[in-house]
Design a protein around this motif. Structure first.
Motif, PDB file in Angstrom:
ATOM      1  N   UNK A  29       0.817  -1.217   0.000  1.00  0.00           N
ATOM      2  CA  UNK A  29       0.000   0.000   0.000  1.00  0.00           C
ATOM      3  C   UNK A  29       0.845   1.260   0.000  1.00  0.00           C
ATOM      4  N   UNK A  30       2.094   1.161   0.467  1.00  0.00           N
ATOM      5  CA  UNK A  30       2.967   2.331   0.558  1.00  0.00           C
ATOM      6  C   UNK A  30       3.970   2.409  -0.587  1.00  0.00           C
ATOM      7  N   UNK A  31       3.885   1.482  -1.510  1.00  0.00           N
ATOM      8  CA  UNK A  31       4.821   1.481  -2.645  1.00  0.00           C
ATOM      9  C   UNK A  31       4.309   2.427  -3.739  1.00  0.00           C
ATOM     10  N   UNK A  32       4.518   3.702  -3.506  1.00  0.00           N
ATOM     11  CA  UNK A  32       4.078   4.739  -4.428  1.00  0.00           C
ATOM     12  C   UNK A  32       5.268   5.208  -5.256  1.00  0.00           C
ATOM     13  N   UNK A  33       5.114   5.185  -6.575  1.00  0.00           N
ATOM     14  CA  UNK A  33       6.162   5.636  -7.490  1.00  0.00           C
ATOM     15  C   UNK A  33       5.605   6.757  -8.356  1.00  0.00           C
ATOM     16  N   UNK A  55      -2.692  12.441  -4.137  1.00  0.00           N
ATOM     17  CA  UNK A  55      -2.286  11.057  -3.881  1.00  0.00           C
ATOM     18  C   UNK A  55      -2.422  10.738  -2.401  1.00  0.00           C
ATOM     19  N   UNK A  56      -1.924  11.632  -1.552  1.00  0.00           N
ATOM     20  CA  UNK A  56      -2.095  11.453  -0.117  1.00  0.00           C
ATOM     21  C   UNK A  56      -1.049  10.596   0.548  1.00  0.00           C
ATOM     22  N   UNK A  57      -0.058  10.137  -0.193  1.00  0.00           N
ATOM     23  CA  UNK A  57       1.072   9.392   0.356  1.00  0.00           C
ATOM     24  C   UNK A  57       2.358   9.939  -0.240  1.00  0.00           C
ATOM     25  N   UNK A  58       3.392  10.002   0.584  1.00  0.00           N
ATOM     26  CA  UNK A  58       4.698  10.403   0.072  1.00  0.00           C
ATOM     27  C   UNK A  58       5.277   9.238  -0.753  1.00  0.00           C
ATOM     28  N   UNK A  59       5.799   9.496  -1.945  1.00  0.00           N
ATOM     29  CA  UNK A  59       6.379   8.410  -2.742  1.00  0.00           C
ATOM     30  C   UNK A  59       7.621   7.827  -2.064  1.00  0.00           C
ATOM     31  N   UNK A  60       7.912   6.573  -2.392  1.00  0.00           N
ATOM     32  CA  UNK A  60       9.196   5.979  -2.001  1.00  0.00           C
ATOM     33  C   UNK A  60      10.125   5.903  -3.209  1.00  0.00           C
ATOM     34  N   UNK A  61       9.571   6.188  -4.379  1.00  0.00           N
ATOM     35  CA  UNK A  61      10.316   6.089  -5.635  1.00  0.00           C
ATOM     36  C   UNK A  61       9.856   7.228  -6.536  1.00  0.00           C
ATOM     37  N   UNK A  62      10.791   8.013  -7.072  1.00  0.00           N
ATOM     38  CA  UNK A  62      10.418   9.134  -7.945  1.00  0.00           C
ATOM     39  C   UNK A  62      11.457   9.315  -9.034  1.00  0.00           C
ATOM     40  N   UNK A  85      10.142  17.540  -6.009  1.00  0.00           N
ATOM     41  CA  UNK A  85       9.520  16.224  -5.874  1.00  0.00           C
ATOM     42  C   UNK A  85      10.549  15.190  -5.417  1.00  0.00           C
ATOM     43  N   UNK A  86      11.750  15.247  -5.996  1.00  0.00           N
ATOM     44  CA  UNK A  86      12.798  14.307  -5.621  1.00  0.00           C
ATOM     45  C   UNK A  86      13.285  14.568  -4.200  1.00  0.00           C
ATOM     46  N   UNK A  87      13.416  15.838  -3.841  1.00  0.00           N
ATOM     47  CA  UNK A  87      13.838  16.176  -2.481  1.00  0.00           C
ATOM     48  C   UNK A  87      12.813  15.696  -1.457  1.00  0.00           C
ATOM     49  N   UNK A  88      11.546  15.923  -1.742  1.00  0.00           N
ATOM     50  CA  UNK A  88      10.492  15.553  -0.808  1.00  0.00           C
ATOM     51  C   UNK A  88      10.382  14.037  -0.675  1.00  0.00           C
ATOM     52  N   UNK A  89      10.565  13.335  -1.792  1.00  0.00           N
ATOM     53  CA  UNK A  89      10.511  11.870  -1.767  1.00  0.00           C
ATOM     54  C   UNK A  89      11.592  11.295  -0.862  1.00  0.00           C
ATOM     55  N   UNK A  90      12.787  11.842  -0.953  1.00  0.00           N
ATOM     56  CA  UNK A  90      13.925  11.276  -0.223  1.00  0.00           C
ATOM     57  C   UNK A  90      14.092  11.852   1.181  1.00  0.00           C
ATOM     58  N   UNK A  91      13.255  12.799   1.581  1.00  0.00           N
ATOM     59  CA  UNK A  91      13.418  13.456   2.877  1.00  0.00           C
ATOM     60  C   UNK A  91      12.902  12.621   4.036  1.00  0.00           C
ATOM     61  N   UNK A  98      13.467   5.635   5.957  1.00  0.00           N
ATOM     62  CA  UNK A  98      13.288   4.395   5.218  1.00  0.00           C
ATOM     63  C   UNK A  98      13.933   4.450   3.846  1.00  0.00           C
ATOM     64  N   UNK A  99      13.842   3.342   3.136  1.00  0.00           N
ATOM     65  CA  UNK A  99      14.441   3.246   1.809  1.00  0.00           C
ATOM     66  C   UNK A  99      13.723   4.172   0.840  1.00  0.00           C
ATOM     67  N   UNK A 100      14.484   4.950   0.087  1.00  0.00           N
ATOM     68  CA  UNK A 100      13.937   5.909  -0.868  1.00  0.00           C
ATOM     69  C   UNK A 100      14.778   5.876  -2.134  1.00  0.00           C
ATOM     70  N   UNK A 101      14.132   6.117  -3.266  1.00  0.00           N
ATOM     71  CA  UNK A 101      14.847   6.129  -4.548  1.00  0.00           C
ATOM     72  C   UNK A 101      14.487   7.403  -5.307  1.00  0.00           C
ATOM     73  N   UNK A 102      15.504   8.099  -5.798  1.00  0.00           N
ATOM     74  CA  UNK A 102      15.306   9.266  -6.668  1.00  0.00           C
ATOM     75  C   UNK A 102      16.145   9.081  -7.914  1.00  0.00           C
ATOM     76  N   UNK A 103      15.534   9.258  -9.073  1.00  0.00           N
ATOM     77  CA  UNK A 103      16.242   9.082 -10.339  1.00  0.00           C
ATOM     78  C   UNK A 103      16.034  10.258 -11.269  1.00  0.00           C
TER      79      UNK A 103
END
Length: 347
Positions: free
Chosen positions: A68-72, A258-265, A275-281, A284-289
């Motif tokens: 449920x939290x695997x938001x890309x 969306x209502x959830x912070x992504x873990x992958x962007x 968007x990449x900064x917020x995703x990785x902030x 837990x494990x985070x991916x920015x590409x």
């Protein structure tokens, strides 16, 4: 005679079992060798993606992320499809001006419309954002949402890119199509988060990317409910901007829709930096590409000085933070899907 028959039967059974074992081993080897990202060259970039996916999907692992939290989230222009020599939505607006010109004779003397009709793009560009907003207001408003969606679908079906002479939706990036499918196969929910117009993207993205319209976040104009012929309710597009989903607007849009912070962007420009900064902030494990356009032979090469898809501050941030940067020329075996001629499909 009976002993000989039994011996033959035993040999037959052994042969059958050996054949079954070999088939099973062959199938297992085939599964082990299958590559979910065949258009990506082997190397640290590809490995960073597969390692991250393995890490967050391993049940019981320290970095496991519940499905449920695997938001890309993915930017669209320059990340999922070609954005040069100008954004596809700008090309759509230009074509709309030319198609609508007979009903607007005043445009022949009014800028920026005069410049577009005379193919004087230098004058149009000099008008900057003000001119672009005038063009968008004239070509994206004054119609229902259904009428606009039809205009977009008709344009996608007929328009051709000025350099590649292919439909715009044929100039999506094959490696990114594979990445979207790979993530979804591993329980991720994939979203588009783009500065482009949400109603420009929704009519075609599901067929092209497998992303349904409700998973598209973009810039939007105001609409209002009105009643048409026979009292039928309809939504009318107004010539007023409601929300800009670019730069700092992207985290706001993600939170709102969306209502959830992504873990992958994934992005490709300074417009994706926040968007990449917020995703990785978060923890837990985070991916920015970032897709870095380095291939002027198969596509385009541009970054810090480009007026379209400028990649400057985000490139520096990626290096400082250790984000994954895709070198298009080095990391992708293919850029676009096979041409229609190669697949036997009509253009």
């Amino acid at each position: 005679m009976k002993v000989l028959t039994v011996a033959r039967a035993r040999r037959a059974v052994r042969t059958m079992l050996l054949g079954t074992l070999l088939v099973a081993l062959s199938a297992t080897a085939g599964l082990a060798q299958s590559d979910p990202l065949p258009s990506w060259n082997d190397g640290p970039v590809k490995k960073s993606i597969t390692d991250f996916v393995a890490k967050v999907t391993t049940q019981g692992g320290a970095d496991f992320v519940p499905p449920a939290e695997r938001i890309a989230t993915f930017d669209n222009d320059g990340t999922l499809w070609c954005e040069q020599p100008y954004y596809s939505q700008v090309a759509f607006a230009i074509d709309r001006v030319k198609a609508m010109a007979p009903q607007h004779p005043e445009w022949r003397t009014q800028q920026p419309f005069k410049g577009l009709l005379e193919n004087d793009m230098k004058t149009v560009a000099a008008m900057g954002q003000k001119g672009l907003l005038q063009i968008v207001a004239a070509t994206h408003a004054g119609m229902t949402t259904e009428e606009f969606a039809k205009a977009v679908r008709d344009w996608i079906a007929s328009a051709r890119h000025p350099r590649f002479n292919r439909p715009y939706d044929a100039l999506v990036y094959q490696p990114m199509l594979e990445l979207l499918a790979y993530l979804r196969a591993n329980g991720f929910k994939t979203f588009i988060v783009s500065g482009g117009g949400v109603e420009f993207m929704r009519p075609w993205v599901e067929k092209t990317y497998g992303i349904p319209p409700e998973q598209v976040v973009g810039s939007s104009g105001e609409v209002k409910l009105q009643y048409g012929a026979g009292g039928k309710p309809e939504l009318m597009k107004l010539p007023k901007v409601e929300f800009i989903d670019d730069g700092p607007g992207k985290p706001v849009g993600i939170n709102r829709f969306i209502g959830r912070r992504p873990v992958f962007a994934f992005g490709n420009s300074d417009g994706d930096l926040q968007m990449l900064q917020w995703t990785t902030a978060d923890q837990g494990a985070r991916f920015a590409g970032i897709v870095h356009h380095t291939d002027d032979v198969r596509e385009y090469a541009y970054d810090r000085q480009s007026k379209v898809g400028k990649l400057d501050k985000a490139l520096d941030a990626a290096k400082a933070a250790g984000w994954t940067v895709v070198d298009m020329k080095k990391d992708w075996k293919e850029v676009f899907p096979p041409s229609p001629a190669a697949t036997g499909r009509s253009p």
